[in-house]
Design a protein around this motif. Structure first.
Motif, PDB file in Angstrom:
ATOM      1  N   LYS A  80       5.254   3.200   7.020  1.00  0.00           N
ATOM      2  CA  LYS A  80       6.524   2.545   7.363  1.00  0.00           C
ATOM      3  C   LYS A  80       6.877   1.590   6.230  1.00  0.00           C
ATOM      4  N   ARG A  81       8.146   1.467   5.967  1.00  0.00           N
ATOM      5  CA  ARG A  81       8.607   0.572   4.900  1.00  0.00           C
ATOM      6  C   ARG A  81       8.035  -0.826   5.123  1.00  0.00           C
ATOM      7  N   GLY A  82       7.468  -1.378   4.082  1.00  0.00           N
ATOM      8  CA  GLY A  82       6.878  -2.705   4.182  1.00  0.00           C
ATOM      9  C   GLY A  82       5.369  -2.700   4.377  1.00  0.00           C
ATOM     10  N   GLN A  83       4.832  -1.521   4.700  1.00  0.00           N
ATOM     11  CA  GLN A  83       3.388  -1.393   4.930  1.00  0.00           C
ATOM     12  C   GLN A  83       2.661  -1.304   3.591  1.00  0.00           C
ATOM     13  N   ASP A  84       1.409  -1.742   3.553  1.00  0.00           N
ATOM     14  CA  ASP A  84       0.562  -1.578   2.368  1.00  0.00           C
ATOM     15  C   ASP A  84      -0.221  -0.268   2.491  1.00  0.00           C
ATOM     16  N   VAL A  85      -0.423   0.415   1.363  1.00  0.00           N
ATOM     17  CA  VAL A  85      -1.216   1.645   1.367  1.00  0.00           C
ATOM     18  C   VAL A  85      -2.251   1.611   0.248  1.00  0.00           C
ATOM     19  N   ALA A  86      -3.338   2.365   0.448  1.00  0.00           N
ATOM     20  CA  ALA A  86      -4.384   2.487  -0.576  1.00  0.00           C
ATOM     21  C   ALA A  86      -4.715   3.955  -0.748  1.00  0.00           C
ATOM     22  N   LEU A  87      -4.654   4.429  -1.966  1.00  0.00           N
ATOM     23  CA  LEU A  87      -4.908   5.835  -2.284  1.00  0.00           C
ATOM     24  C   LEU A  87      -6.178   5.898  -3.124  1.00  0.00           C
ATOM     25  N   ARG A  88      -7.041   6.853  -2.770  1.00  0.00           N
ATOM     26  CA  ARG A  88      -8.357   6.913  -3.402  1.00  0.00           C
ATOM     27  C   ARG A  88      -8.478   8.107  -4.331  1.00  0.00           C
TER      28      ARG A  88
ATOM     29  N   ASP B 115       5.189  -5.113  -9.675  1.00  0.00           N
ATOM     30  CA  ASP B 115       3.948  -5.827  -9.356  1.00  0.00           C
ATOM     31  C   ASP B 115       3.460  -5.522  -7.946  1.00  0.00           C
ATOM     32  N   ARG B 116       4.158  -4.646  -7.229  1.00  0.00           N
ATOM     33  CA  ARG B 116       3.647  -4.194  -5.931  1.00  0.00           C
ATOM     34  C   ARG B 116       2.552  -3.141  -6.108  1.00  0.00           C
ATOM     35  N   PHE B 117       2.463  -2.599  -7.301  1.00  0.00           N
ATOM     36  CA  PHE B 117       1.486  -1.543  -7.591  1.00  0.00           C
ATOM     37  C   PHE B 117       0.279  -2.166  -8.296  1.00  0.00           C
TER      38      PHE B 117
ATOM     39  N   VAL C 259     -15.063   5.635  -8.864  1.00  0.00           N
ATOM     40  CA  VAL C 259     -13.950   5.765  -7.916  1.00  0.00           C
ATOM     41  C   VAL C 259     -12.849   4.758  -8.267  1.00  0.00           C
ATOM     42  N   SER C 260     -11.609   5.222  -8.088  1.00  0.00           N
ATOM     43  CA  SER C 260     -10.460   4.343  -8.338  1.00  0.00           C
ATOM     44  C   SER C 260      -9.574   4.294  -7.105  1.00  0.00           C
ATOM     45  N   THR C 261      -8.914   3.171  -6.923  1.00  0.00           N
ATOM     46  CA  THR C 261      -7.966   3.003  -5.825  1.00  0.00           C
ATOM     47  C   THR C 261      -6.632   2.534  -6.384  1.00  0.00           C
ATOM     48  N   LEU C 262      -5.580   3.185  -5.946  1.00  0.00           N
ATOM     49  CA  LEU C 262      -4.213   2.743  -6.272  1.00  0.00           C
ATOM     50  C   LEU C 262      -3.650   2.120  -4.995  1.00  0.00           C
ATOM     51  N   LYS C 263      -3.263   0.873  -5.098  1.00  0.00           N
ATOM     52  CA  LYS C 263      -2.736   0.161  -3.936  1.00  0.00           C
ATOM     53  C   LYS C 263      -1.255  -0.129  -4.152  1.00  0.00           C
ATOM     54  N   ILE C 264      -0.482   0.114  -3.121  1.00  0.00           N
ATOM     55  CA  ILE C 264       0.947  -0.202  -3.156  1.00  0.00           C
ATOM     56  C   ILE C 264       1.231  -1.158  -2.004  1.00  0.00           C
ATOM     57  N   GLN C 265       1.735  -2.313  -2.355  1.00  0.00           N
ATOM     58  CA  GLN C 265       2.036  -3.324  -1.335  1.00  0.00           C
ATOM     59  C   GLN C 265       3.512  -3.228  -0.936  1.00  0.00           C
ATOM     60  N   ARG C 266       3.772  -3.549   0.320  1.00  0.00           N
ATOM     61  CA  ARG C 266       5.172  -3.620   0.802  1.00  0.00           C
ATOM     62  C   ARG C 266       5.948  -2.388   0.360  1.00  0.00           C
TER      63      ARG C 266
ATOM     64  N   TYR D 140       1.206  11.157  -5.716  1.00  0.00           N
ATOM     65  CA  TYR D 140       0.435  10.348  -6.669  1.00  0.00           C
ATOM     66  C   TYR D 140      -0.763  11.185  -7.115  1.00  0.00           C
ATOM     67  N   LEU D 141      -0.797  11.472  -8.397  1.00  0.00           N
ATOM     68  CA  LEU D 141      -1.818  12.321  -8.984  1.00  0.00           C
ATOM     69  C   LEU D 141      -2.833  11.494  -9.747  1.00  0.00           C
ATOM     70  N   CYS D 142      -4.088  11.832  -9.576  1.00  0.00           N
ATOM     71  CA  CYS D 142      -5.159  11.220 -10.345  1.00  0.00           C
ATOM     72  C   CYS D 142      -5.738  12.293 -11.268  1.00  0.00           C
ATOM     73  N   ALA D 143      -6.116  11.917 -12.467  1.00  0.00           N
ATOM     74  CA  ALA D 143      -6.730  12.838 -13.412  1.00  0.00           C
ATOM     75  C   ALA D 143      -7.904  12.146 -14.091  1.00  0.00           C
TER      76      ALA D 143
END
Lengths: 114, 114
Positions: B14-22, B63-65, B74-81, B90-93
């Motif tokens: 939902k818009r405004g939620q934080d997410v974390a991608l692994r 700066d939300r990313f 292991v890497s995590t991409l976090k997107i705030q709000r 979102y692709l990882c290589a």
């Protein structure tokens, strides 16, 4: 204007046809040139990788680079239905600079009809 | 592992939620990259790690990313709000070394912000 231009297609050809895919670029610092194939809902996979101007052949695939014209091509001979995918050109600058950073074209959607 | 593994494959936020991608890179690969692929576009560079060091984050849109790779694996991409414009794959290589070695892509995480 984007650094890398690629006609998005779509391109539809009959099985057995020769396919020609192309990209143009504006950044003279690009020295590494790649073609990736991306199936639907999958990540890109590397098909061809070239450094110098000229041709490079791998099976049914030929990559061509013309640095003077800032133009690269991928040819697919005897195209197969399994070649149906999006083809992405990608480029990076020479060693010592930002050679790790790939700049992609928009991708060309290819369908090979049986 | 056999290839680059990303989780989750799909994420609805939902818009405004934080997410974390692994991202789990190929074992032993020093370099790790994150790219963002909008619908109908080629991947666009976000950030680059060499081991645990983030050497380039010039492609992060705001700066939300935020991305991290604390132990060099292991890497995590976090997107705030999250915003609707963050919707993309979102692709990882990863690659053994730097730019002139082949980068292997994962299947991506498809993020949809509603």
């Amino acid at each position: 204007q984007k650094e890398v231009e690629q006609d998005p297609g779509p391109l539809s050809v009959p099985e057995g046809a020769i396919v020609s895919l192309n990209c143009t670029y504006s950044n003279s610092a690009f020295q590494y040139f790649m073609w990736y194939r991306q199936y639907s809902r999958k990540g890109p996979e590397l098909l061809m990788y070239t450094y110098s101007s000229g041709n490079k052949e791998d099976g049914r695939f030929t990559a061509q680079v013309d640095k003077s014209s800032k133009y690269i091509s991928l040819f697919i001979r005897d195209s197969q239905p399994s070649d149906s995918a999006t083809y992405l050109c990608a480029m990076s600058e020479s060693s010592g600079g930002s050679n790790y950073k790939l700049t992609f074209g928009k991708g060309t959607l290819l369908t090979v009809n049986p | 592992g056999a290839g680059v593994s990303q989780s989750p494959r799909y994420k609805v936020a939902k818009r405004g939620q934080d997410v974390a991608l692994r991202c789990d890179p190929i074992s032993g690969h020093v370099s790790l990259f994150w790219y963002q692929q909008a619908l109908g576009q080629g991947p666009e560079f976000l950030t680059y790690f060499q081991n645990e060091a983030q050497l380039d984050k010039s492609g992060l849109p705001s700066d939300r990313f935020f991305a991290e790779r604390p132990e060099g694996s292991v890497s995590t991409l976090k997107i705030q709000r999250t915003q609707q414009e963050d919707s993309a794959v979102y692709l990882c290589a990863s690659s053994i070394l730097g730019g002139d070695t082949e980068a292997f892509f994962g299947q991506g995480t498809r993020l949809t912000v509603v």
